[in-house]
Design an enzyme around this catalytic site. Structure first.
Site, short mmCIF file in Angstrom:
data_model
loop_
_atom_site.label_atom_id
_atom_site.label_comp_id
_atom_site.label_asym_id
_atom_site.label_seq_id
_atom_site.Cartn_x
_atom_site.Cartn_y
_atom_site.Cartn_z
N ASP A 17 0.84 -1.20 0.00
CA ASP A 17 0.00 0.00 0.00
C ASP A 17 0.87 1.25 0.00
O ASP A 17 0.71 2.15 -0.82
CB ASP A 17 -0.90 0.02 1.25
CG ASP A 17 -1.66 -1.28 1.42
OD1 ASP A 17 -2.53 -1.56 0.60
OD2 ASP A 17 -1.36 -2.03 2.37
N TYR A 192 6.03 -14.39 0.65
CA TYR A 192 5.38 -14.68 1.93
C TYR A 192 5.78 -16.11 2.32
O TYR A 192 6.35 -16.85 1.51
CB TYR A 192 3.86 -14.62 1.80
CG TYR A 192 3.33 -13.37 1.14
CD1 TYR A 192 3.42 -12.14 1.78
CD2 TYR A 192 2.73 -13.42 -0.13
CE1 TYR A 192 2.92 -10.98 1.18
CE2 TYR A 192 2.23 -12.27 -0.74
CZ TYR A 192 2.34 -11.06 -0.08
OH TYR A 192 1.86 -9.94 -0.69
N ARG A 264 6.25 -10.67 -4.92
CA ARG A 264 4.97 -10.91 -4.25
C ARG A 264 4.15 -9.63 -4.31
O ARG A 264 4.64 -8.59 -4.75
CB ARG A 264 5.22 -11.31 -2.80
CG ARG A 264 5.74 -10.17 -1.97
CD ARG A 264 5.98 -10.54 -0.52
NE ARG A 264 5.83 -9.38 0.33
CZ ARG A 264 6.24 -9.32 1.58
NH1 ARG A 264 6.83 -10.34 2.14
NH2 ARG A 264 6.05 -8.21 2.30
N GLY A 265 2.90 -9.69 -3.84
CA GLY A 265 2.11 -8.45 -3.75
C GLY A 265 1.92 -7.85 -5.13
O GLY A 265 1.74 -8.53 -6.12
N GLU A 266 1.96 -6.54 -5.19
CA GLU A 266 1.56 -5.85 -6.39
C GLU A 266 2.68 -4.98 -6.94
O GLU A 266 2.95 -4.98 -8.14
CB GLU A 266 0.38 -4.96 -6.01
CG GLU A 266 -0.46 -4.59 -7.15
CD GLU A 266 -1.81 -4.09 -6.67
OE1 GLU A 266 -2.03 -2.90 -6.78
OE2 GLU A 266 -2.63 -4.90 -6.19
N ASP A 267 3.34 -4.27 -6.05
CA ASP A 267 4.35 -3.33 -6.54
C ASP A 267 5.61 -4.07 -7.00
O ASP A 267 6.14 -3.78 -8.07
CB ASP A 267 4.68 -2.31 -5.44
CG ASP A 267 5.48 -1.15 -6.00
OD1 ASP A 267 5.01 -0.52 -6.97
OD2 ASP A 267 6.60 -0.90 -5.52
N SER A 268 6.06 -5.05 -6.24
CA SER A 268 7.27 -5.78 -6.67
C SER A 268 6.96 -6.57 -7.94
O SER A 268 7.84 -6.78 -8.79
CB SER A 268 7.80 -6.71 -5.56
OG SER A 268 6.80 -7.60 -5.13
O1 TRH Z 1 4.61 -6.08 0.76
P1 TRH Z 1 3.66 -6.69 -0.21
O2 TRH Z 1 3.33 -8.08 0.04
O3 TRH Z 1 2.34 -5.84 -0.28
C1 TRH Z 1 1.04 -6.38 -0.41
C2 TRH Z 1 0.43 -6.10 -1.75
O4 TRH Z 1 0.56 -4.80 -2.16
C3 TRH Z 1 -1.02 -6.46 -1.73
O5 TRH Z 1 -1.62 -6.20 -2.97
C4 TRH Z 1 -1.69 -5.66 -0.64
O6 TRH Z 1 -3.02 -5.90 -0.61
C5 TRH Z 1 -1.04 -6.05 0.65
O7 TRH Z 1 0.34 -5.79 0.63
C6 TRH Z 1 -1.66 -5.32 1.79
O8 TRH Z 1 4.31 -6.64 -1.67
P2 TRH Z 1 4.52 -5.50 -2.74
O9 TRH Z 1 3.22 -4.95 -3.25
O10 TRH Z 1 5.38 -6.06 -3.74
O11 TRH Z 1 5.26 -4.33 -1.99
C7 TRH Z 1 6.57 -4.41 -1.52
C8 TRH Z 1 7.21 -3.04 -1.54
O12 TRH Z 1 8.42 -3.08 -0.82
C9 TRH Z 1 7.56 -2.57 -2.94
O13 TRH Z 1 7.30 -1.18 -3.08
C10 TRH Z 1 9.06 -2.80 -3.05
C11 TRH Z 1 9.48 -2.54 -1.63
N1 TRH Z 1 10.74 -3.16 -1.21
C12 TRH Z 1 11.77 -2.34 -0.81
O14 TRH Z 1 11.63 -1.10 -0.81
N2 TRH Z 1 12.96 -2.92 -0.41
C13 TRH Z 1 13.14 -4.26 -0.41
O15 TRH Z 1 14.25 -4.73 -0.03
C14 TRH Z 1 12.07 -5.10 -0.86
C15 TRH Z 1 12.25 -6.58 -0.88
C16 TRH Z 1 10.88 -4.51 -1.24
#
Ligand code: TRH
Length: 369
Positions: A17, A192, A264-268
């Site tokens: 988020d 995860y 995982r998630g959306e942004d990565s």
């Molecule tokens: O952390 P997430 O699992 O987030 C999830 C999803 O967004 C999901 O859709 C949402 O509903 C839920 O959270 C609540 O995975 P995501 O989306 O990939 O986000 C990870 C963020 O962390 C991304 O912006 C990249 C960042 N990141 C870093 O800044 N440094 C790191 O070392 C890593 C591994 C990730």
């Protein structure tokens, strides 16, 4: 013309988020000269992806005003555009202020990313408030032209290509990380907890190819350590290095420096697509397995241009990683297609890059004020 933006981010859990909201805020401010105020209710998550951040009520960071979304909500005047990320509910007091303004702000609900067909019909739809004289618009990120597109910084693909073609950038990256990849296949693993991990690690350990797996500090580390027992994090052909969680901008370099990325998630998930390398997505689980439909919808788009054996190897690997099949055997077929997936990843990124979320959002909001 510059507009003022209020972006609201309610951190449900994890980093997606805030990861998305912070990326959008920075891009609007730094690339499009907009004045941006980002309201976030969980500052500790913000500080994790932006280490300069501080646990204070108001601060300026990388061109963005970052405010703590506290309760009761402060008495502020709403800005020209109000974005609620992922349908978070705006504070009542703020909403009433929006309704009292002579020129109403453009109110956008920036929704979750999905490749499902219905997204195209829902993108841009208005939804009048049941009581107040306000209209909220649904803005859907997506993979096709008739959706809101994806977040992509102006020069990201050029930076990526410069990183690929400059051996010094790559060796500096590994040196700074304190890891020596020594001619091994490099795999980043951001995931995860996952029951499929043991089978995958088993295949890597027993395989002929030497593998260095980089695991960012986080919730999976305990399961990784359990696989190896009390000894060092290596077995057979596999070595695991647990690395620090890096600032958001640096995460791209990790994806570029690796040969295969688990995200995982959306942004990565989106960042792995810009990296253009073979990748495997662990989709965020939803109630009633709604996420599996999303997974299938994306797979059919992504695999459309692949030949049938590569398409089925990708499908089997992704499904196995999401609980349906054996990840170890799926891996063997997946990695066989590596050259094809490399080439496909590059053209896929190029194809998506023409549909930029931030600039689409700007146009959308300009047209509604
Ligand atoms: O952390 P997430 O699992 O987030 C999830 C999803 O967004 C999901 O859709 C949402 O509903 C839920 O959270 C609540 O995975 P995501 O989306 O990939 O986000 C990870 C963020 O962390 C991304 O912006 C990249 C960042 N990141 C870093 O800044 N440094 C790191 O070392 C890593 C591994 C990730």
């Amino acid at each position: 013309m510059g507009q003022n933006w209020d972006i609201f981010c309610n951190v449900v859990d994890n980093y997606g988020d805030i990861g998305f909201s912070w990326r959008l805020a920075r891009q609007l401010a730094n690339e499009y000269g907009q004045k941006v105020r980002l309201w976030v209710d969980d500052l500790s998550s913000f500080c994790r992806i932006c280490p300069e951040g501080r646990m204070i009520e108001a601060q300026h960071c990388k061109g963005v005003e970052v405010r703590h979304w506290s309760s009761p909500f402060p008495d502020v005047l709403p800005f020209d555009v109000v974005v609620e990320s992922f349908g978070c509910r705006l504070p009542e007091r703020y909403l009433e202020k929006m309704a009292q303004m002579p020129q109403k702000p453009v109110w956008v609900n920036l929704e979750y990313l999905s490749a499902e067909d219905w997204v195209r019909d829902s993108h841009g739809m208005p939804s009048p408030h049941p009581k107040l004289p306000l209209v909220k618009y649904f803005f859907f990120p997506g993979f096709s032209r008739d959706t809101g597109g994806l977040l992509l910084e102006k020069d990201l693909l050029e930076q990526r290509d410069a990183f690929f073609s400059d051996p010094d950038s790559r060796s500096n990256f590994w040196r700074e990380l304190g890891v020596d990849p020594k001619g091994r296949t490099r795999i980043s693993l951001f995931c995860y907890e996952n029951p499929a991990l043991d089978s995958l690690f088993g295949a890597w350990a027993e395989g002929e190819e030497a593998i260095l797996c980089l695991v960012p500090e986080g919730r999976i580390v305990r399961q990784v350590k359990d696989f190896f027992g009390s000894g060092p994090l290596s077995r057979g052909s596999l070595e695991v290095a647990v690395i620090p969680f890096v600032p958001q901008e640096k995460y791209d370099s990790l994806l570029w420096a690796c040969d295969v990325n688990f995200v995982r998630g959306e942004d990565s998930f989106v960042r792995a697509q810009w990296a253009g390398k073979p990748f495997i997505w662990q989709i965020y689980p939803q109630e009633q397995e709604a996420h599996l439909k999303k997974l299938d919808a994306f797979l059919s788009l992504y695999c459309e241009e692949l030949d049938s054996s590569a398409a089925s190897a990708v499908g089997a690997m992704w499904q196995a990683w999401s609980g349906n099949g054996d990840a170890g055997s799926a891996w063997r077929n997946f990695i066989e297609c590596r050259m094809e997936l490399d080439a496909h990843g590059r053209s896929w990124a190029a194809q998506l890059s023409g549909n930029n979320l931030a600039s689409n959002l700007l146009d959308f909001c300009r047209g509604r004020r």
